[in-house]
Scaffold this motif. Structure first.
Motif, PDB file in Angstrom:
ATOM      1  N   LYS A   1       0.808  -1.215   0.000  1.00  0.00           N
ATOM      2  CA  LYS A   1       0.000   0.000   0.000  1.00  0.00           C
ATOM      3  C   LYS A   1       0.847   1.274   0.000  1.00  0.00           C
ATOM      4  N   HIS A   2       2.134   1.135   0.316  1.00  0.00           N
ATOM      5  CA  HIS A   2       3.017   2.304   0.295  1.00  0.00           C
ATOM      6  C   HIS A   2       3.568   2.578  -1.097  1.00  0.00           C
ATOM      7  N   CYS A   3       3.312   1.663  -2.040  1.00  0.00           N
ATOM      8  CA  CYS A   3       3.699   1.876  -3.432  1.00  0.00           C
ATOM      9  C   CYS A   3       2.658   2.757  -4.129  1.00  0.00           C
ATOM     10  N   HIS A   4       3.062   3.373  -5.224  1.00  0.00           N
ATOM     11  CA  HIS A   4       2.086   4.120  -6.034  1.00  0.00           C
ATOM     12  C   HIS A   4       1.163   3.126  -6.739  1.00  0.00           C
ATOM     13  N   PHE A   5      -0.108   3.423  -6.767  1.00  0.00           N
ATOM     14  CA  PHE A   5      -1.046   2.585  -7.510  1.00  0.00           C
ATOM     15  C   PHE A   5      -2.261   3.423  -7.905  1.00  0.00           C
ATOM     16  N   GLU A   6      -3.054   2.898  -8.812  1.00  0.00           N
ATOM     17  CA  GLU A   6      -4.259   3.570  -9.273  1.00  0.00           C
ATOM     18  C   GLU A   6      -5.460   2.659  -9.096  1.00  0.00           C
ATOM     19  N   GLU A   7      -6.640   3.249  -9.091  1.00  0.00           N
ATOM     20  CA  GLU A   7      -7.865   2.451  -9.044  1.00  0.00           C
ATOM     21  C   GLU A   7      -8.152   1.909 -10.442  1.00  0.00           C
ATOM     22  N   PRO A   8      -8.487   0.634 -10.548  1.00  0.00           N
ATOM     23  CA  PRO A   8      -8.674   0.017 -11.870  1.00  0.00           C
ATOM     24  C   PRO A   8      -9.946   0.502 -12.559  1.00  0.00           C
ATOM     25  N   GLU A   9      -9.873   0.561 -13.894  1.00  0.00           N
ATOM     26  CA  GLU A   9     -11.036   0.974 -14.691  1.00  0.00           C
ATOM     27  C   GLU A   9     -11.438  -0.096 -15.703  1.00  0.00           C
ATOM     28  N   ASP A  10     -10.452  -0.750 -16.312  1.00  0.00           N
ATOM     29  CA  ASP A  10     -10.793  -1.683 -17.390  1.00  0.00           C
ATOM     30  C   ASP A  10     -10.083  -3.024 -17.240  1.00  0.00           C
ATOM     31  N   CYS A  11      -9.877  -3.489 -16.008  1.00  0.00           N
ATOM     32  CA  CYS A  11      -9.254  -4.788 -15.766  1.00  0.00           C
ATOM     33  C   CYS A  11     -10.326  -5.850 -15.529  1.00  0.00           C
ATOM     34  N   ASP A  12      -9.978  -7.099 -15.788  1.00  0.00           N
ATOM     35  CA  ASP A  12     -10.842  -8.209 -15.396  1.00  0.00           C
ATOM     36  C   ASP A  12      -9.979  -9.263 -14.718  1.00  0.00           C
ATOM     37  N   HIS A  13     -10.603 -10.312 -14.193  1.00  0.00           N
ATOM     38  CA  HIS A  13      -9.882 -11.276 -13.379  1.00  0.00           C
ATOM     39  C   HIS A  13      -8.929 -12.165 -14.173  1.00  0.00           C
ATOM     40  N   SER A  14      -8.966 -12.101 -15.484  1.00  0.00           N
ATOM     41  CA  SER A  14      -7.948 -12.812 -16.256  1.00  0.00           C
ATOM     42  C   SER A  14      -6.594 -12.125 -16.129  1.00  0.00           C
ATOM     43  N   GLN A  15      -6.584 -10.917 -15.544  1.00  0.00           N
ATOM     44  CA  GLN A  15      -5.357 -10.137 -15.372  1.00  0.00           C
ATOM     45  C   GLN A  15      -4.937 -10.040 -13.899  1.00  0.00           C
ATOM     46  N   ASP A  16      -5.384 -10.967 -13.067  1.00  0.00           N
ATOM     47  CA  ASP A  16      -4.998 -10.944 -11.656  1.00  0.00           C
ATOM     48  C   ASP A  16      -3.503 -11.215 -11.498  1.00  0.00           C
ATOM     49  N   ALA A  17      -2.841 -10.359 -10.724  1.00  0.00           N
ATOM     50  CA  ALA A  17      -1.392 -10.478 -10.497  1.00  0.00           C
ATOM     51  C   ALA A  17      -1.099 -11.549  -9.460  1.00  0.00           C
ATOM     52  N   GLY A  18       0.115 -12.120  -9.543  1.00  0.00           N
ATOM     53  CA  GLY A  18       0.521 -13.134  -8.581  1.00  0.00           C
ATOM     54  C   GLY A  18       2.002 -13.059  -8.302  1.00  0.00           C
ATOM     55  N   ALA A  19       2.450 -13.868  -7.333  1.00  0.00           N
ATOM     56  CA  ALA A  19       3.864 -13.894  -6.960  1.00  0.00           C
ATOM     57  C   ALA A  19       4.219 -15.254  -6.390  1.00  0.00           C
ATOM     58  N   ARG A  20       5.476 -15.633  -6.574  1.00  0.00           N
ATOM     59  CA  ARG A  20       6.026 -16.819  -5.917  1.00  0.00           C
ATOM     60  C   ARG A  20       7.285 -16.405  -5.178  1.00  0.00           C
ATOM     61  N   CYS A  21       7.322 -16.672  -3.882  1.00  0.00           N
ATOM     62  CA  CYS A  21       8.418 -16.240  -3.029  1.00  0.00           C
ATOM     63  C   CYS A  21       9.335 -17.412  -2.688  1.00  0.00           C
ATOM     64  N   GLN A  22      10.495 -17.090  -2.127  1.00  0.00           N
ATOM     65  CA  GLN A  22      11.509 -18.091  -1.842  1.00  0.00           C
ATOM     66  C   GLN A  22      11.000 -19.184  -0.907  1.00  0.00           C
ATOM     67  N   ALA A  23      10.213 -18.807   0.095  1.00  0.00           N
ATOM     68  CA  ALA A  23       9.756 -19.793   1.080  1.00  0.00           C
ATOM     69  C   ALA A  23       8.838 -20.837   0.466  1.00  0.00           C
ATOM     70  N   ALA A  24       8.262 -20.552  -0.707  1.00  0.00           N
ATOM     71  CA  ALA A  24       7.373 -21.516  -1.355  1.00  0.00           C
ATOM     72  C   ALA A  24       8.123 -22.765  -1.800  1.00  0.00           C
ATOM     73  N   GLU A  25       9.464 -22.685  -1.857  1.00  0.00           N
ATOM     74  CA  GLU A  25      10.253 -23.828  -2.306  1.00  0.00           C
ATOM     75  C   GLU A  25      10.548 -24.800  -1.175  1.00  0.00           C
ATOM     76  N   TYR A  26      10.149 -24.433   0.040  1.00  0.00           N
ATOM     77  CA  TYR A  26      10.446 -25.274   1.192  1.00  0.00           C
ATOM     78  C   TYR A  26       9.201 -26.048   1.617  1.00  0.00           C
ATOM     79  N   THR A  27       9.128 -26.422   2.865  1.00  0.00           N
ATOM     80  CA  THR A  27       8.092 -27.320   3.347  1.00  0.00           C
ATOM     81  C   THR A  27       6.692 -26.849   2.958  1.00  0.00           C
ATOM     82  N   VAL A  28       5.884 -27.728   2.419  1.00  0.00           N
ATOM     83  CA  VAL A  28       4.505 -27.424   2.067  1.00  0.00           C
ATOM     84  C   VAL A  28       3.591 -27.871   3.207  1.00  0.00           C
ATOM     85  N   LEU A  29       2.741 -26.978   3.666  1.00  0.00           N
ATOM     86  CA  LEU A  29       1.820 -27.335   4.730  1.00  0.00           C
ATOM     87  C   LEU A  29       0.849 -28.394   4.226  1.00  0.00           C
ATOM     88  N   PRO A  30       0.783 -29.567   4.889  1.00  0.00           N
ATOM     89  CA  PRO A  30       0.005 -30.675   4.340  1.00  0.00           C
ATOM     90  C   PRO A  30      -1.463 -30.684   4.741  1.00  0.00           C
TER      91      PRO A  30
END
Length: 370
Positions: free
Chosen positions: A128-157
């Protein structure tokens, strides 16, 4: 004891030494630093994040980015989304360095799209401290994602699905490379105790093993007749029976409602670090009454949220409740902090939910960080 362990790990993982280890590159060709390994494994295994304002779905350290704005969760549009933006999310969640920024392919969200054209420098403590704008013409096919370093370790079963929050729902386990439900035959509070503790969701409030109100989980039932002693680290370490070829109708699937961890937020303000104060207790959000509210209380709130120091508390009633009135529960009244507490819940206050206030007295807090 469990909350102390959680606080201790969070403290270690947020030190400058560990952050330096994440970004230095010194460890790339050497054995992993013990602090770094513990922090990453802790984040991945517990599924506990250090922020209540952003999450990765299904998570905890990889998935679709969702943010909490004015009390509502929503997605982020991929317009302008890159690894620098994703890096802020990974650090905010305590999940280590960013490995990849996704611009599609994570499954469409169903909540509102709340941010687009996010531009981060990489040094921000919160998205929230980054600059951003309110969306006008986006849809959910454009949802952003991320994969972080910890995802490569133990998976909660284990996980809970079909409930309103991550700490309530029908039980699913990861078994033989797939997710499936647990049959409710033999499901009891001892089993649920292990699960709630594993998910960092406190203690079980109640269990369900027939006719629950949760949405149905996976059609495949993988395990049943769990027999936990209550001391296991994981539900999958309890004695159990394979149930893949045995009958178990969906209304008999195991479920649980855990007592969710305390959390707080500022809503309906002009920025993330100012607004009406709300606290989460037993999975439900509610407001705080302004009776006896003083500067030490506000300092504890701002520090707990990572929002710097608090602005001076006004003695004028209309300024103390400057933001829109809340609805629903009024959780706290007569809060008295010394100013040294690590969390607002450690301050003296009336019994939860006991008050003599109306929502006209909902306290507001303004912190100095924009």
């Amino acid at each position: 004891m469990y909350s102390s362990l959680l606080a201790g790990f969070k403290s270690v993982c947020q030190t400058g030494i560990v952050r330096h280890a994440f970004g230095s590159g010194v460890l790339q060709n050497q054995a992993m630093d013990l602090h770094q390994y513990l922090c990453l494994s802790f984040a991945a295994y517990l599924g506990v994040v250090t922020s209540s304002e952003v999450r990765l779905v299904p998570g905890p350290c990889a998935g679709r980015v969702e943010v909490l704005v004015n009390g509502h969760w929503g997605t982020v549009c991929t317009e302008g989304w890159d690894k620098t933006d994703a890096e802020v999310v990974c650090k905010q969640l305590g999940c280590g360095m960013v490995k990849e920024a996704f611009r599609s392919g994570l499954g469409a969200g169903s909540s509102p799209i709340l941010m687009t054209n996010v531009v981060c420098q990489g040094t921000e403590k919160s998205l929230k401290h980054c600059h951003f704008e309110e969306p006008e013409d986006c849809d959910h096919s454009q949802d952003a994602g991320a994969r972080c370093q910890a995802a490569e370790y133990t998976v909660l079963p284990v996980r809970l699905v079909g409930g309103a929050t991550r700490c309530r729902g029908q039980v699913e386990v990861y078994h033989k490379n797939r997710w499936g439900a647990v049959c409710g035959y033999g499901w009891d509070l001892t089993d649920a105790k292990v699960l709630c503790r594993q998910l960092a969701c406190g203690r079980p409030q109640r269990i369900t093993n027939r006719c629950s109100n949760f949405h149905s989980s996976s059609d495949t039932v993988l395990l049943g007749q769990l027999e936990c002693t209550g001391k296991e680290d994981s539900l999958t370490h309890c004695q159990n029976q394979s149930w893949e070829k045995l009958p178990c109708p969906s209304y008999l699937h195991a479920g649980v409602v855990c007592r969710e961890p305390f959390a707080l937020r500022l809503v309906d303000g002009p920025r993330a670090c100012s607004g009406r104060l709300e606290v989460q207790h037993d999975g439900e959000w509610g407001t705080v009454c302004d009776d006896h509210w003083a500067m030490p209380n506000a300092e504890v709130v701002c520090r707990e949220l990572g929002c710097g120091q608090a602005e001076p508390v006004s003695q004028l009633v209309w300024e103390r409740t400057r933001f829109r009135q809340g609805t629903g529960r009024i959780w706290l009244d007569d809060v008295r902090c010394k100013g040294e507490e690590k969390t607002l819940q450690n301050c003296a206050h009336r019994i939860w939910g006991y008050h003599d206030c109306s929502h006209r007295e909902d306290i507001s807090v303004v912190c100095q960080v924009n």
